[in-house]
Design a protein around this motif. Structure first.
Motif, PDB file in Angstrom:
ATOM      1  N   GLY A 177       0.831  -1.211   0.000  1.00  0.00           N
ATOM      2  CA  GLY A 177       0.000   0.000   0.000  1.00  0.00           C
ATOM      3  C   GLY A 177       0.859   1.252   0.000  1.00  0.00           C
ATOM      4  O   GLY A 177       2.003   1.251   0.474  1.00  0.00           O
ATOM      5  N   SER A 178       0.303   2.320  -0.535  1.00  0.00           N
ATOM      6  CA  SER A 178       1.051   3.574  -0.638  1.00  0.00           C
ATOM      7  C   SER A 178       0.175   4.740  -0.182  1.00  0.00           C
ATOM      8  O   SER A 178      -1.043   4.614  -0.009  1.00  0.00           O
ATOM      9  N   TRP A 179       0.833   5.859  -0.029  1.00  0.00           N
ATOM     10  CA  TRP A 179       0.104   7.068   0.350  1.00  0.00           C
ATOM     11  C   TRP A 179      -0.861   7.479  -0.759  1.00  0.00           C
ATOM     12  O   TRP A 179      -1.958   7.976  -0.489  1.00  0.00           O
ATOM     13  N   VAL A 180      -0.486   7.257  -1.997  1.00  0.00           N
ATOM     14  CA  VAL A 180      -1.357   7.609  -3.120  1.00  0.00           C
ATOM     15  C   VAL A 180      -2.640   6.776  -3.083  1.00  0.00           C
ATOM     16  O   VAL A 180      -3.754   7.285  -3.290  1.00  0.00           O
ATOM     17  N   SER A 181      -2.541   5.498  -2.811  1.00  0.00           N
ATOM     18  CA  SER A 181      -3.732   4.649  -2.761  1.00  0.00           C
ATOM     19  C   SER A 181      -4.645   5.039  -1.603  1.00  0.00           C
ATOM     20  O   SER A 181      -5.882   5.005  -1.726  1.00  0.00           O
ATOM     21  N   ARG A 182      -4.061   5.410  -0.492  1.00  0.00           N
ATOM     22  CA  ARG A 182      -4.871   5.828   0.647  1.00  0.00           C
ATOM     23  C   ARG A 182      -5.615   7.128   0.351  1.00  0.00           C
ATOM     24  O   ARG A 182      -6.817   7.267   0.669  1.00  0.00           O
ATOM     25  N   ALA A 212      -7.242  -0.797  -4.652  1.00  0.00           N
ATOM     26  CA  ALA A 212      -6.767  -1.907  -5.474  1.00  0.00           C
ATOM     27  C   ALA A 212      -6.318  -1.418  -6.849  1.00  0.00           C
ATOM     28  O   ALA A 212      -5.321  -1.920  -7.404  1.00  0.00           O
ATOM     29  N   LEU A 213      -7.035  -0.435  -7.413  1.00  0.00           N
ATOM     30  CA  LEU A 213      -6.669   0.075  -8.730  1.00  0.00           C
ATOM     31  C   LEU A 213      -5.299   0.759  -8.713  1.00  0.00           C
ATOM     32  O   LEU A 213      -4.453   0.520  -9.598  1.00  0.00           O
ATOM     33  N   VAL A 214      -5.058   1.601  -7.702  1.00  0.00           N
ATOM     34  CA  VAL A 214      -3.759   2.286  -7.614  1.00  0.00           C
ATOM     35  C   VAL A 214      -2.636   1.287  -7.410  1.00  0.00           C
ATOM     36  O   VAL A 214      -1.574   1.363  -8.047  1.00  0.00           O
ATOM     37  N   ASN A 215      -2.858   0.304  -6.523  1.00  0.00           N
ATOM     38  CA  ASN A 215      -1.816  -0.700  -6.295  1.00  0.00           C
ATOM     39  C   ASN A 215      -1.576  -1.551  -7.546  1.00  0.00           C
ATOM     40  O   ASN A 215      -0.444  -1.966  -7.814  1.00  0.00           O
ATOM     41  N   GLY A 216      -2.641  -1.811  -8.304  1.00  0.00           N
ATOM     42  CA  GLY A 216      -2.467  -2.560  -9.543  1.00  0.00           C
ATOM     43  C   GLY A 216      -1.646  -1.787 -10.568  1.00  0.00           C
ATOM     44  O   GLY A 216      -0.825  -2.382 -11.301  1.00  0.00           O
ATOM     45  N   VAL A 217      -1.841  -0.470 -10.630  1.00  0.00           N
ATOM     46  CA  VAL A 217      -1.039   0.355 -11.548  1.00  0.00           C
ATOM     47  C   VAL A 217       0.438   0.320 -11.147  1.00  0.00           C
ATOM     48  O   VAL A 217       1.334   0.191 -12.000  1.00  0.00           O
ATOM     49  N   LEU A 218       0.698   0.423  -9.840  1.00  0.00           N
ATOM     50  CA  LEU A 218       2.089   0.367  -9.373  1.00  0.00           C
ATOM     51  C   LEU A 218       2.721  -0.993  -9.679  1.00  0.00           C
ATOM     52  O   LEU A 218       3.896  -1.073 -10.078  1.00  0.00           O
ATOM     53  N   ILE A 236      -3.249  -9.902  -7.216  1.00  0.00           N
ATOM     54  CA  ILE A 236      -4.055  -9.477  -6.059  1.00  0.00           C
ATOM     55  C   ILE A 236      -4.976  -8.324  -6.444  1.00  0.00           C
ATOM     56  O   ILE A 236      -6.140  -8.258  -6.004  1.00  0.00           O
ATOM     57  N   PHE A 237      -4.489  -7.406  -7.259  1.00  0.00           N
ATOM     58  CA  PHE A 237      -5.336  -6.299  -7.724  1.00  0.00           C
ATOM     59  C   PHE A 237      -6.585  -6.819  -8.441  1.00  0.00           C
ATOM     60  O   PHE A 237      -7.717  -6.385  -8.181  1.00  0.00           O
ATOM     61  N   GLY A 238      -6.379  -7.753  -9.357  1.00  0.00           N
ATOM     62  CA  GLY A 238      -7.537  -8.289 -10.083  1.00  0.00           C
ATOM     63  C   GLY A 238      -8.522  -8.993  -9.171  1.00  0.00           C
ATOM     64  O   GLY A 238      -9.761  -8.837  -9.307  1.00  0.00           O
ATOM     65  N   LEU A 239      -8.000  -9.789  -8.228  1.00  0.00           N
ATOM     66  CA  LEU A 239      -8.895 -10.523  -7.337  1.00  0.00           C
ATOM     67  C   LEU A 239      -9.686  -9.592  -6.422  1.00  0.00           C
ATOM     68  O   LEU A 239     -10.876  -9.830  -6.140  1.00  0.00           O
TER      69      LEU A 239
END
Length: 235
Positions: free
Chosen positions: A123-128, A164-170, A215-218
């Motif tokens: 997780g990141s600050w951007v996703s939060r 999940a979308l932001v983490n999937g992009v990363l 994990i992002f997709g799931l």
């Protein structure tokens, strides 16, 4: 008194001067032959000795000249070899510089890819921030008469999906960067390979990126940790 008469020499006993001269000449010639050099061949022998001396002097002059030419050729070859060595050294230094710069860039990309893969999983600050913003927007749009399932979807499900979308992009960025690092030597200098530790970091980034995308997709499609639903309210 007895008187002794001396017999006068006869003409045959008197030596002829010409005979004496011929005898002397013959004696001298015999002596010359005995010494190994006939009297009538002395000028020819002197001429032969003079010719041999001249030939020896000429040979003595030609030998230093030949040695000088060989020395000049040797110096020219040495200078040429030095010039080639200098050019080779410069080329080698240029190749070493390019290799070092390329190695530094590959190492930096591999480390960044591994860091992005780790952040995508943790997780990141951007996703939060993205999740909190989605939550706020849905609260403003949510009506007071909405049921519990609508409230859950607006206040919880949508922010989770944003995370999940932001983490999937990363994770996707990490995977692409790691693949670029591993594939770059194939498009560069033939026979050039990356150091072992750079390839190890890049492969670790590939694994993290693939895991993050999975994990992002799931989570985005509610396969893993699906959103709970509220029970139906009694009429």
């Amino acid at each position: 008194m007895e008187t002794t008469k001396t017999t006068a020499p006869t003409p045959a006993d008197v030596e002829n001067p010409e005979d004496v001269t011929a005898a002397d000449t013959a004696t001298g010639a015999a002596k010359g032959e005995t010494a190994g050099q006939p009297a009538d061949r002395r000028p020819e022998a002197d001429a032969d000795h003079a010719a041999e001396a001249s030939a020896a002097e000429a040979a003595a002059i030609e030998v230093p000249a030949a040695e000088t030419e060989e020395a000049d050729e040797t110096e020219t070859e040495v200078e040429t070899d030095d010039a080639d060595a200098d050019e080779t050294g410069l080329t080698g230094e240029g190749d070493d510089t390019d290799e070092r710069s390329g190695g530094v860039g590959a190492a930096a990309c591999a480390i960044v890819a591994a860091a992005l893969g780790t952040v995508a999983l943790s997780g990141s600050w951007v996703s939060r921030v993205a999740a909190e913003r989605e939550n706020l927007v849905n609260q403003l749009d949510l009506s007071a008469t909405a049921d519990n399932n609508a409230k859950i979807a607006a206040l919880y499900s949508a922010p989770w999906h944003a995370t999940a979308l932001v983490n999937g992009v990363l994770a996707t960025l990490a995977l692409l960067l790691a693949v670029f690092v591993l594939a770059r030597p194939a498009f560069g200098t033939p026979g050039r390979t990356l150091p072992t530790w750079i390839r190890s970091v890049a492969w670790a980034a590939v694994a993290l990126g693939v895991l993050g995308i999975l994990i992002f997709g799931l989570m985005y499609f509610d396969v893993l940790l699906p959103v709970p639903t509220a029970p139906a309210q009694p009429a």
